[in-house]
Design a protein around this motif. Sequence first.
Motif, PDB file in Angstrom:
ATOM      1  N   ILE A  18      -1.048  20.093  -8.913  1.00 25.03           N
ATOM      2  CA  ILE A  18      -0.862  21.544  -8.892  1.00 25.03           C
ATOM      3  C   ILE A  18       0.611  21.887  -8.672  1.00 25.03           C
ATOM      4  O   ILE A  18       1.178  22.749  -9.353  1.00 25.03           O
ATOM      5  CB  ILE A  18      -1.722  22.190  -7.797  1.00 25.03           C
ATOM      6  N   TYR A  19       1.256  21.214  -7.723  1.00 27.84           N
ATOM      7  CA  TYR A  19       2.673  21.458  -7.463  1.00 27.84           C
ATOM      8  C   TYR A  19       3.523  21.110  -8.680  1.00 27.84           C
ATOM      9  O   TYR A  19       4.531  21.761  -8.958  1.00 27.84           O
ATOM     10  CB  TYR A  19       3.156  20.646  -6.259  1.00 27.84           C
ATOM     11  N   SER A  20       3.113  20.085  -9.416  1.00 33.70           N
ATOM     12  CA  SER A  20       3.843  19.692 -10.616  1.00 33.70           C
ATOM     13  C   SER A  20       3.920  20.844 -11.611  1.00 33.70           C
ATOM     14  O   SER A  20       4.964  21.091 -12.221  1.00 33.70           O
ATOM     15  CB  SER A  20       3.177  18.480 -11.265  1.00 33.70           C
ATOM     16  N   GLY A  21       2.800  21.565 -11.747  1.00 31.55           N
ATOM     17  CA  GLY A  21       2.788  22.695 -12.669  1.00 31.55           C
ATOM     18  C   GLY A  21       3.575  23.884 -12.160  1.00 31.55           C
ATOM     19  O   GLY A  21       3.931  24.779 -12.943  1.00 31.55           O
ATOM     20  N   ALA A  22       3.835  23.930 -10.834  1.00 29.46           N
ATOM     21  CA  ALA A  22       4.542  25.070 -10.250  1.00 29.46           C
ATOM     22  C   ALA A  22       6.052  24.857 -10.165  1.00 29.46           C
ATOM     23  O   ALA A  22       6.790  25.793  -9.856  1.00 29.46           O
ATOM     24  CB  ALA A  22       3.987  25.358  -8.858  1.00 29.46           C
ATOM     25  N   MET A  35       0.822  -1.201   0.000  1.00 30.52           N
ATOM     26  CA  MET A  35       0.000   0.000   0.000  1.00 30.52           C
ATOM     27  C   MET A  35       0.865   1.264   0.000  1.00 30.52           C
ATOM     28  O   MET A  35       0.670   2.162  -0.822  1.00 30.52           O
ATOM     29  CB  MET A  35      -0.908  -0.003   1.222  1.00 30.52           C
ATOM     30  N   VAL A  36       1.824   1.324   0.918  1.00 33.57           N
ATOM     31  CA  VAL A  36       2.675   2.512   1.024  1.00 33.57           C
ATOM     32  C   VAL A  36       3.542   2.667  -0.221  1.00 33.57           C
ATOM     33  O   VAL A  36       3.693   3.774  -0.751  1.00 33.57           O
ATOM     34  CB  VAL A  36       3.560   2.428   2.287  1.00 33.57           C
ATOM     35  N   GLY A  37       4.112   1.569  -0.722  1.00 33.15           N
ATOM     36  CA  GLY A  37       4.944   1.642  -1.923  1.00 33.15           C
ATOM     37  C   GLY A  37       4.162   2.126  -3.130  1.00 33.15           C
ATOM     38  O   GLY A  37       4.643   2.951  -3.913  1.00 33.15           O
ATOM     39  N   THR A  38       2.931   1.634  -3.270  1.00 33.09           N
ATOM     40  CA  THR A  38       2.092   2.037  -4.403  1.00 33.09           C
ATOM     41  C   THR A  38       1.709   3.506  -4.306  1.00 33.09           C
ATOM     42  O   THR A  38       1.822   4.254  -5.283  1.00 33.09           O
ATOM     43  CB  THR A  38       0.814   1.178  -4.460  1.00 33.09           C
ATOM     44  N   ALA A  39       1.251   3.932  -3.124  1.00 29.57           N
ATOM     45  CA  ALA A  39       0.841   5.327  -2.947  1.00 29.57           C
ATOM     46  C   ALA A  39       2.009   6.276  -3.181  1.00 29.57           C
ATOM     47  O   ALA A  39       1.860   7.328  -3.836  1.00 29.57           O
ATOM     48  CB  ALA A  39       0.269   5.523  -1.543  1.00 29.57           C
ATOM     49  N   THR A  40       3.192   5.922  -2.674  1.00 31.31           N
ATOM     50  CA  THR A  40       4.360   6.788  -2.853  1.00 31.31           C
ATOM     51  C   THR A  40       4.783   6.842  -4.314  1.00 31.31           C
ATOM     52  O   THR A  40       5.125   7.911  -4.840  1.00 31.31           O
ATOM     53  CB  THR A  40       5.531   6.287  -1.986  1.00 31.31           C
ATOM     54  N   SER A  41       4.751   5.697  -5.001  1.00 32.86           N
ATOM     55  CA  SER A  41       5.123   5.660  -6.423  1.00 32.86           C
ATOM     56  C   SER A  41       4.166   6.499  -7.268  1.00 32.86           C
ATOM     57  O   SER A  41       4.591   7.269  -8.135  1.00 32.86           O
ATOM     58  CB  SER A  41       5.138   4.218  -6.925  1.00 32.86           C
ATOM     59  N   VAL A  42       2.855   6.354  -6.996  1.00 37.81           N
ATOM     60  CA  VAL A  42       1.870   7.140  -7.739  1.00 37.81           C
ATOM     61  C   VAL A  42       2.057   8.626  -7.460  1.00 37.81           C
ATOM     62  O   VAL A  42       1.954   9.463  -8.370  1.00 37.81           O
ATOM     63  CB  VAL A  42       0.440   6.700  -7.371  1.00 37.81           C
ATOM     64  N   ALA A  43       2.364   8.969  -6.214  1.00 35.92           N
ATOM     65  CA  ALA A  43       2.598  10.370  -5.857  1.00 35.92           C
ATOM     66  C   ALA A  43       3.780  10.947  -6.635  1.00 35.92           C
ATOM     67  O   ALA A  43       3.719  12.080  -7.135  1.00 35.92           O
ATOM     68  CB  ALA A  43       2.838  10.500  -4.353  1.00 35.92           C
ATOM     69  N   LEU A  44       4.846  10.183  -6.756  1.00 36.18           N
ATOM     70  CA  LEU A  44       6.018  10.652  -7.500  1.00 36.18           C
ATOM     71  C   LEU A  44       5.706  10.811  -8.986  1.00 36.18           C
ATOM     72  O   LEU A  44       6.158  11.775  -9.630  1.00 36.18           O
ATOM     73  CB  LEU A  44       7.184   9.683  -7.302  1.00 36.18           C
ATOM     74  N   VAL A  45       4.929   9.881  -9.539  1.00 34.76           N
ATOM     75  CA  VAL A  45       4.540   9.986 -10.946  1.00 34.76           C
ATOM     76  C   VAL A  45       3.698  11.241 -11.171  1.00 34.76           C
ATOM     77  O   VAL A  45       3.906  11.989 -12.140  1.00 34.76           O
ATOM     78  CB  VAL A  45       3.757   8.731 -11.389  1.00 34.76           C
ATOM     79  N   LEU A  46       2.748  11.500 -10.271  1.00 36.94           N
ATOM     80  CA  LEU A  46       1.917  12.698 -10.391  1.00 36.94           C
ATOM     81  C   LEU A  46       2.746  13.965 -10.255  1.00 36.94           C
ATOM     82  O   LEU A  46       2.490  14.966 -10.941  1.00 36.94           O
ATOM     83  CB  LEU A  46       0.819  12.682  -9.324  1.00 36.94           C
ATOM     84  N   LEU A  47       3.735  13.928  -9.387  1.00 37.41           N
ATOM     85  CA  LEU A  47       4.592  15.087  -9.193  1.00 37.41           C
ATOM     86  C   LEU A  47       5.392  15.408 -10.453  1.00 37.41           C
ATOM     87  O   LEU A  47       5.560  16.573 -10.818  1.00 37.41           O
ATOM     88  CB  LEU A  47       5.542  14.831  -8.016  1.00 37.41           C
ATOM     89  N   VAL A  48       5.860  14.371 -11.139  1.00 42.11           N
ATOM     90  CA  VAL A  48       6.677  14.564 -12.334  1.00 42.11           C
ATOM     91  C   VAL A  48       5.824  14.839 -13.572  1.00 42.11           C
ATOM     92  O   VAL A  48       6.154  15.695 -14.401  1.00 42.11           O
ATOM     93  CB  VAL A  48       7.581  13.329 -12.572  1.00 42.11           C
ATOM     94  N   LEU A  49       4.701  14.123 -13.689  1.00 40.41           N
ATOM     95  CA  LEU A  49       3.909  14.187 -14.923  1.00 40.41           C
ATOM     96  C   LEU A  49       2.579  14.925 -14.772  1.00 40.41           C
ATOM     97  O   LEU A  49       1.816  15.003 -15.730  1.00 40.41           O
ATOM     98  CB  LEU A  49       3.626  12.765 -15.434  1.00 40.41           C
ATOM     99  N   GLY A  50       2.300  15.458 -13.590  1.00 37.84           N
ATOM    100  CA  GLY A  50       1.006  16.087 -13.345  1.00 37.84           C
ATOM    101  C   GLY A  50       0.691  17.224 -14.292  1.00 37.84           C
ATOM    102  O   GLY A  50      -0.416  17.308 -14.846  1.00 37.84           O
ATOM    103  N   ALA A  51       1.650  18.112 -14.493  1.00 33.60           N
ATOM    104  CA  ALA A  51       1.427  19.252 -15.383  1.00 33.60           C
ATOM    105  C   ALA A  51       1.181  18.783 -16.818  1.00 33.60           C
ATOM    106  O   ALA A  51       0.323  19.328 -17.532  1.00 33.60           O
ATOM    107  CB  ALA A  51       2.629  20.193 -15.337  1.00 33.60           C
ATOM    108  N   PHE A  52       1.913  17.752 -17.243  1.00 30.97           N
ATOM    109  CA  PHE A  52       1.717  17.197 -18.584  1.00 30.97           C
ATOM    110  C   PHE A  52       0.321  16.596 -18.727  1.00 30.97           C
ATOM    111  O   PHE A  52      -0.337  16.760 -19.761  1.00 30.97           O
ATOM    112  CB  PHE A  52       2.785  16.140 -18.863  1.00 30.97           C
ATOM    113  N   LEU A  53      -0.139  15.903 -17.674  1.00 32.03           N
ATOM    114  CA  LEU A  53      -1.473  15.296 -17.717  1.00 32.03           C
ATOM    115  C   LEU A  53      -2.558  16.360 -17.823  1.00 32.03           C
ATOM    116  O   LEU A  53      -3.559  16.162 -18.523  1.00 32.03           O
ATOM    117  CB  LEU A  53      -1.694  14.437 -16.469  1.00 32.03           C
ATOM    118  N   MET A  54      -2.374  17.485 -17.127  1.00 33.90           N
ATOM    119  CA  MET A  54      -3.352  18.564 -17.228  1.00 33.90           C
ATOM    120  C   MET A  54      -3.469  19.073 -18.659  1.00 33.90           C
ATOM    121  O   MET A  54      -4.561  19.321 -19.168  1.00 33.90           O
ATOM    122  CB  MET A  54      -2.978  19.722 -16.287  1.00 33.90           C
TER     123      MET A  54
END
Length: 215
Positions: free
Chosen positions: A137-141, A50-69
């Motif tokens: 949001i942080y990804s875009g900033a 659970m923790v590994g998955t949540a942390t991995s998804v968080a890192l992906v969102l941090l790196v690719l979040g702005a691109f996904l938007m």
Amino acid sequence: MTVGEIDIWQLLDILILLLIGMGPKVALVPFLGATADMDGETQKKVARKMVGTATSVALVLLVLGAFLMKLLHFSPEALFIAGGIVFLLVALRMLAEAGGAEEQPQTPTGRDPMAMALYPLAVPYLLNPAGITLLIIYSGAIDSWLMLGIMVILVLLVGAVDWLVFTNLDRISKHLDKSRMAVTEAVFGVLLAALAVELVLKGLADLGVIQNIVH
């Protein structure tokens, strides 16, 4: 951002928001209920997954979040509103469960524990809608490699806190009883509902639908 521009208080604010968005509190009661019938070793395996998955998804969102938007053509304002609505549903569920401790979520019959660790425990309980919204949001900033590195470190720090809590629940759970959990569940349910409303209001204010809110 350069080293000289680092604001310690701003980083502390981000850390607190990340603890709300992917910290252990929201996922604690669902995890205890879903793993109640498991032996200690299986419970720890589910926790690590659970923790590994949540942390991995968080890192992906941090790196690719702005691109996904940009790819999906939605605005930060829409993300705030959508995240607030989903978060409100989570908060209302917490309040409903606090009203009857006997109705804690249980493992569905025949459900693979590792699959359950991915959903719903990793997402949307551990990495909750507020966390997903904030990370995108942080990804875009992010405007420099230094800022990206700092954000990655903060996410990993919160992930480490989650790992320490959930892999040691056999000791922590001894000090938790249903009445205390029901009280904390109700309190946090109200606080999270307020945060959900705040996300929606911010999205509406940024869109100009309502007057901007000054804090």
